[in-house]
Design a protein around this motif. Structure first.
Motif, short mmCIF file in Angstrom:
data_model
loop_
_atom_site.label_atom_id
_atom_site.label_comp_id
_atom_site.label_asym_id
_atom_site.label_seq_id
_atom_site.Cartn_x
_atom_site.Cartn_y
_atom_site.Cartn_z
N SER A 129 3.32 -0.61 -6.14
CA SER A 129 4.04 -0.56 -5.11
C SER A 129 4.30 -0.22 -4.15
N GLY A 130 3.78 -0.47 -2.67
CA GLY A 130 4.23 -0.20 -1.34
C GLY A 130 3.00 0.97 -0.61
N SER A 181 5.12 -6.97 -5.08
CA SER A 181 6.21 -7.27 -4.74
C SER A 181 7.18 -8.58 -4.46
N PRO A 186 12.33 -5.01 -4.36
CA PRO A 186 10.91 -4.46 -5.21
C PRO A 186 10.76 -4.58 -6.32
#
Length: 365
Positions: A129-130, A181, A186
């Motif tokens: 994630s990210g 996400s 998150p």
């Protein structure tokens, strides 16, 4: 004391719900026994009443199924509509083990006319994630012959009291993307209801299909490694190209041979009278002169042929050059590798904040 009071209150609150569920189950069993015994209209009326007060979609789907079975015997033309409502509410619903062959055939015929989602998959099932990567999301839906692919929407119920999060919408069977996400939040570990909605061409009420999505979130503890640099491609190809220099050389050579032979033949022909007057037959001078004259004629003929062929012959030569396609692939691979290297270096700099998200669809059997 507080804990005991909370438990007592919870039990007391649950008792009416459990009692209502038990009563509905016993009433359904009674109505099933009715239509199995041949009391069809009475069973149909009772099942229709239960459908109107059903509390959940799963309960209503089960009731609509049994209503369809009763209608198959009482009013056959109305049974398919009840079964279609049942399948729309719960596509995973299956028949009773004791269904007759006629019931099975009619049920499968109704299901065959509907497009029912059968599976959903994520490719790959792991993302960070990210990090800018996304999960490929594919919904497989059988499509009836001659019918265009239906539109689909995938929703995730992230928490109670909030609208479901739309992961993807598009044409069923296409590849969608999800970054792992939960909207602006998150990802959180847990099991979440996953809902697939399939719409027909008219945009009518969607067919809904439910699964559970298991989400696992863990910190990224290891340094992300760089991909190996793409190997250099030394692919060469052999081609044949026109050689203008060879053509020019052949033309010059032909002209020289033709002109030289002509001059020699001309000079030899001018000396013929003198040689004939001075030399005896078959003498050395006569033989030498004839040889020179013949050589001149042969040179003229050879040069003329060479000059003519230089204008008509296709002169080519073999050369080795780099493969342009291979070089283009090499440049593209290098560009991707450099971009990934910069991204991985940046991610490693903030590794403590990264989370690896793993998803798995829990299939119902």
């Amino acid at each position: 004391m507080r804990l005991r009071a909370a438990i007592i209150i919870g039990v007391l609150a649950f008792m009416p719900i459990a009692r209502a569920a038990a009563q509905a189950g016993s009433e359904l069993a009674r109505l099933i026994a009715l239509y199995r015994a041949g009391n069809l209209e009475q069973a149909v009326t009772g099942l229709q009443a239960l459908v109107r007060v059903a509390e959940t979609g799963e309960q209503r789907a089960l009731l609509e199924y049994h209503l369809g079975v009763a209608l198959l015997k009482a009013r056959p033309t109305e049974s398919a509509a009840a079964w279609r409502r049942s399948i729309s509410l719960d596509p995973d619903l299956r028949q009773d083990a004791g269904a007759s062959d006629a019931e099975r055939s009619a049920w499968e015929a109704t299901r065959a006319q509907m497009r029912i989602p059968v599976s959903i998959r994520f490719e790959p099932a792991v993302t960070i994630s990210g990090a800018g990567d996304s999960l490929g999301l594919i919904v497989d839906v059988p499509v009836a012959t001659g019918v265009a692919a239906p539109r689909a929407r995938v929703l995730l119920a992230v928490s109670q009291g909030r609208d479901p999060l739309e992961l993807w919408s598009g044409t069923a069977g296409d590849r969608g993307m999800w970054d792992g996400s939960f909207g602006a939040e998150p990802a959180r570990a847990g099991a979440y209801p996953l809902i697939v909605e399939v719409f027909d061409e008219a945009g009518a009420a969607p067919l809904r299909w439910r699964r559970m999505l298991d989400v696992t979130v863990e910190p990224v503890t290891q340094v992300l490694s760089l991909a190996p640099r793409p190997p250099a491609i030394r692919s060469m190809v052999t081609i044949r190209v026109s050689d203008m220099e060879r053509r020019k050389r052949a033309r010059r050579s032909g002209m020289i041979w033709a002109l030289g032979g002509g001059l020699i033949s001309f000079a030899a022909s001018r000396a013929v009278p003198d040689v004939i007057n001075l030399g005896a037959p078959n003498s050395g001078p006569r033989i030498a002169l004839a040889s020179v004259y013949g050589a001149g004629l042969a040179s003229t003929l050879y040069g003329s042929m060479k000059l003519l062929s230089s204008a008509t012959r296709k002169y080519e030569t073999t050369v080795v050059v780099p493969d342009e396609g291979a070089l283009q692939r090499q440049r593209s691979a290098e560009s991707v590798w450099l971009a990934d290297s910069v991204r991985v270096t940046s991610l490693n700099a903030r590794r403590e904040s990264l989370r690896r998200v793993t998803v798995r669809v829990r299939e119902r059997r």
